[in-house]
Motif scaffolding. Structure first.
Motif, short mmCIF file in Angstrom:
data_model
loop_
_atom_site.label_atom_id
_atom_site.label_comp_id
_atom_site.label_asym_id
_atom_site.label_seq_id
_atom_site.Cartn_x
_atom_site.Cartn_y
_atom_site.Cartn_z
N ASP A 458 0.84 -1.20 0.00
CA ASP A 458 0.00 0.00 0.00
C ASP A 458 0.88 1.25 0.00
O ASP A 458 2.11 1.17 0.09
N LEU A 459 0.23 2.41 -0.09
CA LEU A 459 0.97 3.67 -0.13
C LEU A 459 1.74 3.93 1.15
O LEU A 459 2.85 4.48 1.13
N GLU A 460 1.19 3.53 2.29
CA GLU A 460 1.89 3.75 3.56
C GLU A 460 3.18 2.96 3.62
O GLU A 460 4.18 3.41 4.19
N GLY A 461 3.17 1.77 3.04
CA GLY A 461 4.40 0.99 2.97
C GLY A 461 5.47 1.70 2.17
O GLY A 461 6.66 1.67 2.51
N LEU A 462 5.06 2.38 1.11
CA LEU A 462 6.02 3.16 0.30
C LEU A 462 6.53 4.36 1.09
O LEU A 462 7.72 4.69 1.01
N ARG A 463 5.65 4.99 1.84
CA ARG A 463 6.08 6.13 2.69
C ARG A 463 7.19 5.71 3.65
O ARG A 463 8.13 6.47 3.90
N ARG A 464 7.08 4.52 4.19
CA ARG A 464 8.08 4.06 5.17
C ARG A 464 9.44 3.86 4.53
O ARG A 464 10.47 3.85 5.22
N ASN A 465 9.47 3.69 3.20
CA ASN A 465 10.75 3.54 2.50
C ASN A 465 11.47 4.88 2.30
O ASN A 465 12.66 4.89 1.98
N TRP A 466 10.73 6.00 2.44
CA TRP A 466 11.33 7.32 2.18
C TRP A 466 12.17 7.74 3.38
O TRP A 466 11.70 7.74 4.52
N HIS A 467 13.42 8.12 3.14
CA HIS A 467 14.32 8.58 4.21
C HIS A 467 15.04 9.84 3.77
O HIS A 467 15.48 9.95 2.61
N ARG A 468 15.16 10.79 4.67
CA ARG A 468 15.82 12.05 4.37
C ARG A 468 17.33 11.87 4.37
O ARG A 468 17.91 11.30 5.30
N ALA A 469 17.97 12.42 3.36
CA ALA A 469 19.43 12.40 3.28
C ALA A 469 20.03 13.73 3.69
O ALA A 469 21.11 13.78 4.30
N ALA A 470 19.34 14.83 3.37
CA ALA A 470 19.89 16.16 3.67
C ALA A 470 18.75 17.17 3.74
O ALA A 470 17.71 16.99 3.11
N GLN A 471 18.99 18.23 4.51
CA GLN A 471 18.00 19.30 4.62
C GLN A 471 18.72 20.64 4.71
O GLN A 471 19.75 20.76 5.38
N TRP A 472 18.17 21.63 4.03
CA TRP A 472 18.73 22.99 4.07
C TRP A 472 17.65 23.92 4.62
O TRP A 472 16.49 23.87 4.19
N MET A 473 18.04 24.77 5.56
CA MET A 473 17.12 25.71 6.18
C MET A 473 17.46 27.13 5.74
O MET A 473 18.63 27.47 5.52
#
Length: 501
Positions: A458-473
């Motif tokens: 399901d879509l929630e399973g795909l969401r769990r695969n997403w991981h942040r590598a970098a963030q700029w503020m």
């Protein structure tokens, strides 16, 4: 138990690649091959569809399989992402294209498009397909082919030739070609032709009549994620279960499944899409209304899109035409050698401006030149052009959407440039986030295929695969941001009205 994978085929503007992904959404292996770019005349941009199919069959897929050390029977499903709007017409009996594919960058239809806008106006088209006439879309190109290839329209009426965008061409060949190949498209690609009704997701009789396009040549419109049929010669008995235009695939790969979530892909051009849910939002500020994705029998999810024609290709121009750097990554080093742009701005309207301006008469300008300016300042202005163009699109999104953007997910080759990513956060005044898997176009096609085939639940399973590598503020002083944005707008004004003047 034998490990199984999902295969993504990404048929892009510069190359075709094949990537295998595992259950965690991790990249396992890649096969890739560039294809020739044909520029026969000013404003023309073409590809050879036969060359692209040959590369996929002989190089791209075999390399991906070899890199993973697997056999075709270990592939659970195939998903296809493709450069959108690029127009192919081919002979149903022989499989031979009637000529080169006319790409989304091609502007040969500019005169015809201007006539459409002058005589018919935008509203007729906006009410039916959600798009205003521009050189960007497929129907004007198809009309151009009818007007310039002898006998083509009559052959189309008899059903002897087929039309499609690149996913249709690949699916037809993968499933047998002249020997029973499936002639299909999905709703995301069909929504970019100016021929599909944006509400019913069916070919629109009034638009077909307006452009005089015979229905017999059109592919069947299907959802973005469902099993269409089996591949044959190249990957025997492997199901083809997804097709999405590349930017919609990136939206899916970035798991922007909730209304108000947005991504921007930074490649040759850049494309910002924001999910508007099942609500069809008509832009009043220069954005496109498009189908974001459609999963099986569920209602379509719509999106607003702001395409930017020239971003990564501006860096290529800086490298290849001006010779000021030897490789694309060098531009960041060069730009870091100065504190700011020195008052210099580059508007890269090489073939007009896309969103939110839609001015085919614009041409590129460099403004603010003084004897103080060095190639470092020019390098910085090249990168900043991408940031300011993104700001224009984000402003349009916020003006159109009831949900202002709170962060921007980014992907594509330019996101490796940390100076550019920080500049984006500064001029947008919001967090900019990059995921672990940067190949989100390919990942999105894989996700859709895996979802349709049951590889992912399901879509929630795909969401769990997403991981942040970098963030700029954001860190830029607001007064400086406002002053520089005003300077950018003045530069854009100076780019307008050049072509045909």
């Amino acid at each position: 138990m034998v490990e199984r994978y999902v295969m993504s085929i990404d048929q892009g503007t510069m190359s075709t690649r094949c990537i295998l992904f595992d259950h965690q959404g991790r990249l396992v292996s890649v096969g890739q091959r560039e294809h020739e770019q044909y520029f026969a005349r000013p404003g023309w941009a073409e590809h050879d569809p036969t060359e692209i199919w040959s590369h996929l069959r002989r190089v791209v897929v075999p390399r991906a399989l070899e890199g993973a050390g697997i056999r075709p029977e270990q592939i659970a499903a195939i998903g296809i992402a493709n450069q959108r709007e690029t127009t192919v017409v081919w002979d149903r009996r022989t499989g031979v294209p009637v000529g080169h594919a006319i790409t989304w960058q091609d502007t040969r239809t500019s005169g015809y498009v201007e006539e459409l806008r002058r005589t018919t106006g935008d509203d007729f088209f906006l009410e039916r397909c959600g798009l205003s006439p521009t050189t960007y879309f497929s129907a004007p190109r198809l009309r151009w082919l009818f007007d310039h290839v002898d006998g083509l329209h009559a052959r189309a009426e008899r059903g002897e030739v087929l039309f499609g965008t690149m996913e249709s061409w690949l699916i037809w060949n993968l499933t047998g070609g002249p020997d029973g190949g499936l002639h299909l498209t999905d709703a995301t690609n069909a929504s970019r032709t100016m021929l599909m009704n944006i509400r019913s997701l069916a070919w629109d009789d009034e638009l077909l009549a307006y452009f005089d396009v015979p229905r017999a040549m059109l592919p069947e419109i299907r959802s973005s994620a469902e099993c269409y049929g089996m591949a044959r010669a190249l990957l025997p008995d492997v199901p083809i279960c997804a097709a999405l235009g590349d930017q919609q695939a990136a939206l899916f790969g970035q798991t922007c499944f909730a209304p108000g979530e947005a991504k921007c892909t930074y490649g040759t051009g850049s494309f910002l899409l924001v999910n508007t849910g099942t609500e069809l939002v008509r832009s009043r500020h220069g954005l496109l209304t498009t189908v974001g994705y459609k999963v099986g029998g569920e209602p379509p999810v719509y999106a607003l899109e702001g395409p930017i024609a020239v971003t990564g290709s501006l860096v290529q121009w800086f490298r290849d035409r001006l010779g000021l750097i030897h490789s694309a990554p060098e531009i960041e080093t060069l730009a870091r050698g100065v504190e700011d742009n020195g008052g210099c701005y580059i508007v890269p309207a090489f073939s007009g401006l896309f969103a939110p301006h839609w001015r085919s008469d614009a041409r590129g300008v460099i403004v603010g030149l003084t004897s103080y300016i060095t190639k470092g300042h020019l390098a910085r202005a090249v990168l900043e052009a991408t940031g300011w163009q993104t700001r224009e699109v984000v402003d349009a999104v916020n003006a159109d959407s009831p949900r202002p953007l709170r962060q921007l997910k980014v992907d594509g080759g330019m996101t490796s440039n940390n100076l550019l990513m920080q500049f984006l956060a500064d001029v947008l005044d919001m967090p900019v986030v990059r995921p672990m898997v940067s190949e989100t176009v390919s990942l999105g096609a894989a996700y859709a295929a895996g979802l349709a085939s049951g590889y992912w639940p399901d879509l929630e399973g795909l969401r769990r695969n997403w991981h942040r590598a970098a963030q700029w503020m954001p860190t830029m002083d607001p007064a400086r941001r406002d002053a520089e944005y005003e300077s950018w707008r003045r530069a854009v004004e100076r780019s307008l009205g050049w072509a045909g003047s």
